[in-house]
Write a protein that holds these residues in place. Structure first.
Motif, PDB file in Angstrom:
ATOM      1  N   GLY A 123       0.822  -1.205   0.000  1.00  0.00           N
ATOM      2  CA  GLY A 123       0.000   0.000   0.000  1.00  0.00           C
ATOM      3  C   GLY A 123       0.856   1.255   0.000  1.00  0.00           C
ATOM      4  N   ILE A 124       1.964   1.236   0.734  1.00  0.00           N
ATOM      5  CA  ILE A 124       2.878   2.379   0.743  1.00  0.00           C
ATOM      6  C   ILE A 124       3.482   2.584  -0.645  1.00  0.00           C
ATOM      7  CG2 ILE A 124       5.073   3.232   1.667  1.00  0.00           C
ATOM      8  CD1 ILE A 124       2.799   3.509   3.642  1.00  0.00           C
ATOM      9  N   GLU A 125       3.821   1.504  -1.309  1.00  0.00           N
ATOM     10  CA  GLU A 125       4.378   1.611  -2.668  1.00  0.00           C
ATOM     11  C   GLU A 125       3.362   2.255  -3.615  1.00  0.00           C
ATOM     12  OE1 GLU A 125       7.381   0.985  -3.812  1.00  0.00           O
ATOM     13  OE2 GLU A 125       8.191   0.249  -1.917  1.00  0.00           O
ATOM     14  N   ARG A 126       2.095   1.860  -3.493  1.00  0.00           N
ATOM     15  CA  ARG A 126       1.066   2.436  -4.370  1.00  0.00           C
ATOM     16  C   ARG A 126       0.871   3.927  -4.090  1.00  0.00           C
ATOM     17  NH1 ARG A 126      -1.373  -2.607  -3.288  1.00  0.00           N
ATOM     18  NH2 ARG A 126      -2.642  -1.710  -1.611  1.00  0.00           N
ATOM     19  N   LEU A 127       0.851   4.284  -2.797  1.00  0.00           N
ATOM     20  CA  LEU A 127       0.691   5.700  -2.452  1.00  0.00           C
ATOM     21  C   LEU A 127       1.886   6.505  -2.948  1.00  0.00           C
ATOM     22  CD1 LEU A 127      -0.817   7.974  -0.982  1.00  0.00           C
ATOM     23  CD2 LEU A 127       0.376   7.305   1.125  1.00  0.00           C
ATOM     24  N   ALA A 128       3.095   5.947  -2.820  1.00  0.00           N
ATOM     25  CA  ALA A 128       4.298   6.638  -3.302  1.00  0.00           C
ATOM     26  C   ALA A 128       4.199   6.894  -4.798  1.00  0.00           C
ATOM     27  CB  ALA A 128       5.543   5.813  -2.969  1.00  0.00           C
ATOM     28  N   ALA A 129       3.691   5.915  -5.516  1.00  0.00           N
ATOM     29  CA  ALA A 129       3.539   6.087  -6.962  1.00  0.00           C
ATOM     30  C   ALA A 129       2.554   7.201  -7.276  1.00  0.00           C
ATOM     31  CB  ALA A 129       3.066   4.770  -7.588  1.00  0.00           C
ATOM     32  N   TYR A 164       6.612   9.504  -6.491  1.00  0.00           N
ATOM     33  CA  TYR A 164       7.919   9.083  -5.994  1.00  0.00           C
ATOM     34  C   TYR A 164       8.420   7.902  -6.831  1.00  0.00           C
ATOM     35  CZ  TYR A 164       8.102  11.922  -1.752  1.00  0.00           C
ATOM     36  OH  TYR A 164       8.197  12.973  -0.875  1.00  0.00           O
ATOM     37  N   PRO A 165       9.742   7.776  -6.988  1.00  0.00           N
ATOM     38  CA  PRO A 165      10.266   6.640  -7.759  1.00  0.00           C
ATOM     39  C   PRO A 165      10.035   5.306  -7.052  1.00  0.00           C
ATOM     40  CG  PRO A 165      12.057   7.884  -6.734  1.00  0.00           C
ATOM     41  CD  PRO A 165      10.803   8.687  -6.554  1.00  0.00           C
ATOM     42  N   ASP A 166       9.979   5.333  -5.715  1.00  0.00           N
ATOM     43  CA  ASP A 166       9.727   4.097  -4.973  1.00  0.00           C
ATOM     44  C   ASP A 166       9.259   4.451  -3.558  1.00  0.00           C
ATOM     45  OD1 ASP A 166      12.078   4.578  -3.290  1.00  0.00           O
ATOM     46  OD2 ASP A 166      13.257   3.890  -5.018  1.00  0.00           O
ATOM     47  N   GLY A 167       8.829   3.435  -2.846  1.00  0.00           N
ATOM     48  CA  GLY A 167       8.311   3.647  -1.507  1.00  0.00           C
ATOM     49  C   GLY A 167       9.354   4.131  -0.525  1.00  0.00           C
ATOM     50  N   GLU A 168      10.600   3.715  -0.706  1.00  0.00           N
ATOM     51  CA  GLU A 168      11.642   4.085   0.239  1.00  0.00           C
ATOM     52  C   GLU A 168      11.893   5.589   0.242  1.00  0.00           C
ATOM     53  OE1 GLU A 168      13.991   3.765   3.308  1.00  0.00           O
ATOM     54  OE2 GLU A 168      12.829   2.096   2.479  1.00  0.00           O
TER      55      GLU A 168
END
Length: 979
Positions: A403-409, A413-417
């Motif tokens: 879910g964090i990766e999807r929100l980052a996108a 953002y290039p990635d969740g990190e």
């Protein structure tokens, strides 16, 4: 993307279908569509429902799209039909939501432009709805209009936008916080009897127009809970009532909320007028240090979880959590409240501008302001993306890494990190500045305890972290606890109406809730404390006592958790608490002389007879409460408490009697006595008072005796014959003991043990008393008389009464008749009042009735030969019977042990449940623990087994002494039965 093409193809407009295909094939446009379709089901739905509007956005730009949405609102307001109005407003909302989202995602608008656009849409919708409803009321003849062309103008209808709407900072899926007032003192409404009903209905209809979900969606969710005391007021409040509320019981968090208040619809001038009237309440001219303390304490309530909650990413609430949006807002608002009264430049509603103003005022550095503003804009952007996904009012980050990766996108953002790094940086920055705001303020955590979490009771709704904290503390219904505490802060009880009381209560709250939570039944203890608080006439003194004496609060929590009887007494007479601070320890209650001196000293302050009654009541109730508390806490054995409670009762009777006699003598003269001299009345105690075995809830079994010739008469202005004199004097003493005053009563009085019971005279002469027992008394009356003990009156009369009673008890009796009478009486009692020894230790077989019947029988059986076996106290009598050889030692030991156990349990049960039956299933852990102490058991099953075993042994002794010998007696003949 396929649905995008398919939906366009199904329209009758070939140009629209061509547009849709062109957007799908143009790289930049396709990238934007993919960002929407790939991240937001809500925006996808908005696009597919109105591809024609999407074309306008792509061709003419988001500014034109938003302008069209506002124009759509205005067109909706021209309708005369509510359903049509609602439909068009929802269409305008969908178009505005899409325009704003595209402006935000593509970076064409700043955060300020986004939030101001959302706020403008809410304002326009509210104004259109208000004007429509005012016109409808005018058409129905329920409301006149000052200006039919502009219904809101001059209407006195005030619609304040609060929170983010007031500050023009609405988030993407925000509720709109509103307060609705109406000015019923306008000349326009002079002919209207009550403006409340139409204005309340208008408000309800306005909420329906804006909030109700239809097939077309909704406009905005609304929240009216920031109005004055929302739990007790209608949805629309008169201006006069509102001004009175804010200037009398308004809280500091409400002052903070009013910083952002702004008229957003209705009669704008009336709204501005209202805000100007309450400006002195919001912005204090002088630094109010008590208010500053209150603000500090609110902040410390929020920060009380230091070390208890940590900044995280997964599942973190970016609004309410540590380092979140609320901390930034509070950082600004708190300082605005403190300094805004002196510096009008600080009276700014939006957060970023307020931070800039604080820099100009020299209250914070420019570097701090920039860091806080940067964090604010970042967190608001994250908040908007979270809400754009499903149009949900959420500020909680996804709970899993995917879910964090999807929100980052969605945030590009290039990635969740990379997103995590930025997020943590901003949260930690905010937390650092926020925690330093009042770093010298004392902690609100409980000394010696690790803080559990948030304890925030400001605002109109429950704080989620606070509910979680309350649940962790052990409260089963955190929402109810939080709601009641908010009611305290709203001044619904007299004890919390003063600002000082609420300030101290805020400081006290963590300790209070923590202390009550240590009760075995926290919810029960809390509800009893709430009842106690509701009856207090004032709160500052009590709350200050709790602050200065935390052990006092612990004692109250113990009462609330385990002793409903004491809790009820405390609720009716809160002054009892003072006895825990000012009265002697139980050790000082052991001496009758010390008690008498203590009460005499208190009575030295009495100015009249009524003062005497109140002082004796207060003194008596204080000491009974103190003894009860010591029993409850295990500091005092309930059996050992019997003599103490008895001495307290005797002292009260002895203190009252002379004042009752003197007051009576003013009208009727001195009491007549033998030989024409002065007499007096002897108060004879029976039952538990006579036996020195009183419990907290015992009443007084009394008999009144006098010694005077039947023809004697008093010598006052209104003389009375002796019989009438002493009957009325006795009734006066009963009234002095039982009458309710502001301090309650002293004791209930039971006179049914007097000669001839209810039909007998209130007072008996010694001669008639002796004659009654010689000629008319029943066996049960002789049994009751074994506990008779003169306790108050002239010394010579008391000695004479004691001698008469002793002669009655030591007269020769027929053993067989006595035995048969006692056995028969116990069987009849069992038939009429059966009881189970669990938990009726009085009536249950083998319980108190059996052990008392046995000792009374044995005393009557042997007193003629061995007068030394007489004693009013049950266990003392058993000891004397054993010593005189009238009872085997083993039997005596069994019955003494049973008596002491029953007295301990009964004494504790009277404190725990009063006269009600003990319900094992409903009992609190505190009550059960106290019973375990009383019963000397390690667990509840062991206690019950001990009770049953003791009852069985005591019953076996009783049967061996009474039932079995009685059964062996010869059966009476029919002639003897008739006789």
């Amino acid at each position: 993307m396929e649905r995008w093409i398919e939906t366009a193809d199904r329209t009758d407009d070939p140009d629209l279908a061509g547009f849709a295909r062109q957007m799908a094939e143009t790289p930049d446009a396709r990238a934007l569509l993919e960002a929407l379709f790939g991240n937001s089901p809500f925006l996808t739905d908005c696009l597919l429902k109105d591809i024609g509007f999407a074309r306008l956005l792509f061709q003419d730009g988001v500014d034109q799209g938003f302008a069209n949405a506002l124009a759509q609102c205005d067109l909706a307001g021209e309708s005369d039909d509510m359903k049509a109005l609602m439909k068009e407003l929802r269409r305008a909302k969908r178009q505005a939501a899409l325009s704003i989202a595209l402006a935000d995602i593509t970076g064409q608008w700043t955060l300020e432009q986004v939030t101001q656009a959302l706020s403008a849409l809410a304002e326009r919708s509210l104004q259109v709805g208000a004007d429509f409803l005012l016109r409808m009321l005018a058409k129905q003849g329920k409301l006149p209009l000052a200006n039919p062309d502009n219904p809101s103008e001059g209407s006195g209808l005030v619609i304040l936008g609060m929170g983010k709407l007031g500050a023009r900072e609405l988030n993407y899926s925000s509720d709109i916080d509103l307060i609705v007032f109406y000015d019923d003192e306008l000349p326009l409404y002079a002919e209207i009897e009550s403006l409340r009903q139409p204005m309340v209905r208008l408000t309800q209809d306005l909420v329906k127009i804006i909030e109700e979900r239809t097939v077309d969606g909704y406009v905005f969710r609304t929240d009216l809970r920031l109005r004055p005391d929302p739990g007790a007021t209608p949805v629309a409040v008169s201006v006069a009532a509102a001004e009175s509320y804010y200037t009398s019981v308004g809280q500091n968090w409400e002052r903070a909320a009013m910083i952002k208040a702004r008229p957003v619809a209705g009669d704008i001038e009336a709204g501005q007028r209202f805000l100007s009237h309450i400006a002195p309440y919001i912005w204090r001219k002088h630094l109010d240090f008590a208010a500053i303390q209150d603000i500090h304490s609110i902040k410390r309530q929020i920060a009380a979880h230091k070390g208890g909650r940590t900044i995280a990413v997964l599942g973190h609430n970016i609004k309410l959590g540590r380092g979140g949006i609320r901390e930034i807002e509070f950082f600004a608002q708190t300082q605005q409240l403190i300094w805004g009264g002196r510096n009008a430049d600080l009276r700014i509603s939006d957060t970023c501008s307020a931070l800039d103003a604080l820099v100009r005022a020299g209250r914070i550095t420019e570097a701090v302001a920039e860091e806080m503003k940067t964090a604010y804009r970042f967190l608001r952007q994250v908040e908007h993306r979270l809400q754009m996904i499903e149009d949900a009012q959420t500020q909680t980050l996804p709970k899993d890494d995917a879910g964090i990766e999807r929100l980052a996108a969605f945030l590009a953002y290039p990635d969740g990190e990379a997103f995590r790094r930025d997020l943590l940086h901003h949260l930690q920055t905010v937390e650092t500045h926020y925690s330093e705001l009042f770093e010298e303020s004392p902690s609100l955590t409980v000394a010696g305890e690790q803080a559990r979490g948030n304890l925030v009771f400001t605002g109109g709704e429950s704080d989620p972290d606070t509910l979680e904290t309350l649940a962790e503390m052990g409260y089963d219904n955190p929402e109810r606890v939080a709601s009641l505490v908010r009611g305290w802060h709203h001044g619904r009880y007299r004890a919390t109406r003063s600002e000082r009381a609420r300030q101290i209560l805020t400081e006290l709250m963590p300790l209070l809730l923590e202390t009550l939570s240590r009760s075995a039944s926290p919810d029960t203890a809390f509800l009893r404390f709430d009842q106690f608080l509701s009856r207090l006439p004032a709160g500052v003194q009590l709350f200050s006592m709790f602050q200065a004496n935390p052990k006092l609060l612990e004692a109250v929590a113990q009462v609330m958790g385990g002793a409903p009887f004491l809790a009820e007494q405390l609720s009716r007479r809160p002054g009892l608490l003072e006895s825990l601070l000012t009265e002697p320890d139980v050790a000082a209650l052991q001496s009758a002389e010390a008690l008498q001196r203590d009460l005499d000293q208190a009575l030295g302050l009495a100015g009249d007879y009524q003062d005497v009654l109140d002082i004796v009541r207060r003194w008596n109730n204080d000491r009974r409460f103190l003894i009860g508390l010591h029993i409850l806490s295990g500091k005092l054995d309930a059996d050992a408490a019997g003599p103490l409670l008895t001495r307290v009762a005797e002292t009260a009777i002895r203190a009252l009697l002379p004042h009752v006699e003197a007051d009576f003598a003013r009208q009727h003269g001195m009491p007549p006595g033998p030989g024409g001299g002065t007499g007096g009345i002897a108060v004879v105690a029976l039952g538990k008072l006579g036996g020195g075995e009183m419990t907290i809830g015992s009443d007084l079994d009394l008999v009144f005796l006098y010694d005077a010739p039947i023809d004697a008469q008093s010598d006052g202005p209104r003389p009375l014959p002796a019989v009438q004199y002493y009957a009325r004097l006795g009734q006066r003493l009963i009234s002095a003991l039982t009458a309710q005053t502001g301090e309650g009563d002293v004791y209930p009085v039971d006179m049914r043990l007097r000669p001839s019971g209810k039909t007998g005279p209130i007072a008996s002469s010694l001669e008639s008393f002796a004659k009654y027992y010689a000629e008319s008394a029943w066996t049960w009356e002789f049994m009751a008389l074994t506990r008779a003990r003169p306790v108050a009156g002239p010394e010579a009369l008391l000695d004479e009464a004691a001698a008469v009673i002793r002669r009655i008890l030591t007269q020769q009796r027929d053993p067989a008749t006595l035995l048969a009478d006692v056995a028969d009486m116990r069987h009849r009692v069992e038939k009429e009042k059966p009881g189970a020894i669990l938990w009726d230790v009085k009536m249950g077989r083998g319980g108190l009735v059996d052990v008392e019947f046995a000792v009374q029988y044995l005393q009557l059986r042997h007193a003629a030969e061995r007068p030394d076996v007489l004693d009013q106290n049950t266990t003392a009598a058993y000891e004397k019977l054993v010593g005189a050889g009238c009872l085997p030692a083993e039997t005596g030991a069994t019955l003494i042990a049973a008596t002491r156990l029953w007295r301990r349990l009964q004494g504790l049960l009277r404190i725990a449940v009063g006269d009600a039956a003990f319900d094992e299933e409903a009992a609190t852990r505190d009550q059960k623990d106290a019973l375990l102490r009383a019963g000397g058991a390690v667990d509840f099953d062991g206690l019950k087994q001990n009770i049953l075993a003791t009852a069985e042994q005591a019953l076996a002794c009783y049967r061996a002494l009474i039932d079995d010998p009685a059964a062996a007696l010869p059966k009476p003949s029919q002639q003897e039965k008739t006789k």
